[in-house]
Design a protein around this motif. Sequence first.
Motif, PDB file in Angstrom:
ATOM      1  N   GLN A 198       0.817  -1.210   0.000  1.00  0.00           N
ATOM      2  CA  GLN A 198       0.000   0.000   0.000  1.00  0.00           C
ATOM      3  C   GLN A 198       0.855   1.267   0.000  1.00  0.00           C
ATOM      4  O   GLN A 198       0.332   2.372  -0.064  1.00  0.00           O
ATOM      5  N   HIS A 199       2.178   1.089   0.130  1.00  0.00           N
ATOM      6  CA  HIS A 199       3.140   2.207   0.099  1.00  0.00           C
ATOM      7  C   HIS A 199       2.861   3.236   1.194  1.00  0.00           C
ATOM      8  O   HIS A 199       2.999   4.442   0.980  1.00  0.00           O
ATOM      9  N   LYS A 200       2.483   2.737   2.362  1.00  0.00           N
ATOM     10  CA  LYS A 200       2.157   3.621   3.468  1.00  0.00           C
ATOM     11  C   LYS A 200       3.418   4.098   4.195  1.00  0.00           C
ATOM     12  O   LYS A 200       4.391   3.363   4.353  1.00  0.00           O
ATOM     13  N   THR A 201       3.369   5.343   4.649  1.00  0.00           N
ATOM     14  CA  THR A 201       4.394   5.892   5.527  1.00  0.00           C
ATOM     15  C   THR A 201       4.024   5.487   6.952  1.00  0.00           C
ATOM     16  O   THR A 201       2.920   5.776   7.414  1.00  0.00           O
ATOM     17  N   ILE A 202       4.949   4.818   7.639  1.00  0.00           N
ATOM     18  CA  ILE A 202       4.662   4.290   8.970  1.00  0.00           C
ATOM     19  C   ILE A 202       5.735   4.743   9.943  1.00  0.00           C
ATOM     20  O   ILE A 202       6.934   4.617   9.670  1.00  0.00           O
ATOM     21  N   VAL A 203       5.298   5.272  11.086  1.00  0.00           N
ATOM     22  CA  VAL A 203       6.201   5.559  12.201  1.00  0.00           C
ATOM     23  C   VAL A 203       5.811   4.637  13.345  1.00  0.00           C
ATOM     24  O   VAL A 203       4.688   4.704  13.855  1.00  0.00           O
ATOM     25  N   LEU A 204       6.733   3.763  13.713  1.00  0.00           N
ATOM     26  CA  LEU A 204       6.528   2.777  14.771  1.00  0.00           C
ATOM     27  C   LEU A 204       7.256   3.248  16.015  1.00  0.00           C
ATOM     28  O   LEU A 204       8.476   3.425  15.994  1.00  0.00           O
ATOM     29  N   ILE A 205       6.518   3.456  17.104  1.00  0.00           N
ATOM     30  CA  ILE A 205       7.125   3.835  18.372  1.00  0.00           C
ATOM     31  C   ILE A 205       7.150   2.596  19.247  1.00  0.00           C
ATOM     32  O   ILE A 205       6.106   2.005  19.533  1.00  0.00           O
ATOM     33  N   THR A 206       8.340   2.179  19.642  1.00  0.00           N
ATOM     34  CA  THR A 206       8.465   0.893  20.334  1.00  0.00           C
ATOM     35  C   THR A 206       9.669   0.900  21.267  1.00  0.00           C
ATOM     36  O   THR A 206      10.632   1.648  21.069  1.00  0.00           O
ATOM     37  N   HIS A 207       9.588   0.055  22.296  1.00  0.00           N
ATOM     38  CA  HIS A 207      10.742  -0.168  23.158  1.00  0.00           C
ATOM     39  C   HIS A 207      11.458  -1.458  22.756  1.00  0.00           C
ATOM     40  O   HIS A 207      12.477  -1.805  23.352  1.00  0.00           O
ATOM     41  N   ASN A 208      10.933  -2.157  21.731  1.00  0.00           N
ATOM     42  CA  ASN A 208      11.464  -3.460  21.325  1.00  0.00           C
ATOM     43  C   ASN A 208      12.493  -3.281  20.203  1.00  0.00           C
ATOM     44  O   ASN A 208      12.130  -2.985  19.064  1.00  0.00           O
ATOM     45  N   PRO A 209      13.780  -3.472  20.505  1.00  0.00           N
ATOM     46  CA  PRO A 209      14.807  -3.242  19.488  1.00  0.00           C
ATOM     47  C   PRO A 209      14.735  -4.210  18.315  1.00  0.00           C
ATOM     48  O   PRO A 209      15.115  -3.861  17.197  1.00  0.00           O
ATOM     49  N   GLU A 210      14.229  -5.421  18.549  1.00  0.00           N
ATOM     50  CA  GLU A 210      14.146  -6.399  17.464  1.00  0.00           C
ATOM     51  C   GLU A 210      13.097  -5.969  16.434  1.00  0.00           C
ATOM     52  O   GLU A 210      13.326  -6.095  15.226  1.00  0.00           O
ATOM     53  N   LEU A 211      11.974  -5.468  16.896  1.00  0.00           N
ATOM     54  CA  LEU A 211      10.950  -4.982  15.967  1.00  0.00           C
ATOM     55  C   LEU A 211      11.436  -3.717  15.265  1.00  0.00           C
ATOM     56  O   LEU A 211      11.209  -3.541  14.066  1.00  0.00           O
TER      57      LEU A 211
END
Length: 239
Positions: A198-211
């Motif tokens: 879908q060519h979406k712009t995604i900002v992922l906020i996470t404490h998980n370094p692997e993700l």
Amino acid sequence: MSPAQPVIAMQGIVKRYYIGKPNELEILHGIDLRVEPGEFVAIVGESGSGKSTMMNILGALDRPTEGHYKLNGVDIQMAGDKELANIRNQQIGFVFQTFNLIGRMSALKNVELPMLYAGLPARKRSERAAELLDLVGMGERKKHQPNELSGGQKQRVAIARAMANDPSLILADEPTGALDTATSRIVMDLFHKLHEEQHKTIVLITHNPELAEETQRVITLRDGQIVNVRKGAGVHGRT
């Protein structure tokens, strides 16, 4: 040909909270950030690093004290409350750790809700909601209410809802924080699908370094400042 306009353009962002004169608490200290259309970016940091405050500003849920934040060229500081509400509804798709689904509504009606606020006719809302639930693998559960769904199923409905108005930005705040490892994998694969297909712009906020490593760019916050920006493994980081 002029370069594409960034989805996110932050310059010198400072956020202070006033806790009684003359005291103030500064959470963010001069943040500069640019996210281009179609990027998949992770923001990581320990508790107290400023991630939540930054997420609120990115999502136009709060305004910075100083600096400039433009979302698709719109200056957030200059926007009125009504315009900000429209921006949040139509340009940003939110995905939260706690899902934030409305319990008395079916999955279909939950996905329809942003389109209702945007004024789409009932038939179009229903058709698009059904398409989005199919996209996230929840088409057979569209009549189910949240209490009839597992955590992973709720999050997939929430992701479908985030896509309802075809936003330019998906802002995912700890979207796997309440899920087990196997279910987290399903949700992350869905984000990759939205990014790649879908060519979406995604900002992922996470404490998980692997993700975070699975994204294209990893931005590390510490004590309210960006202390590191590096390339992630992207699609090749998946197992």
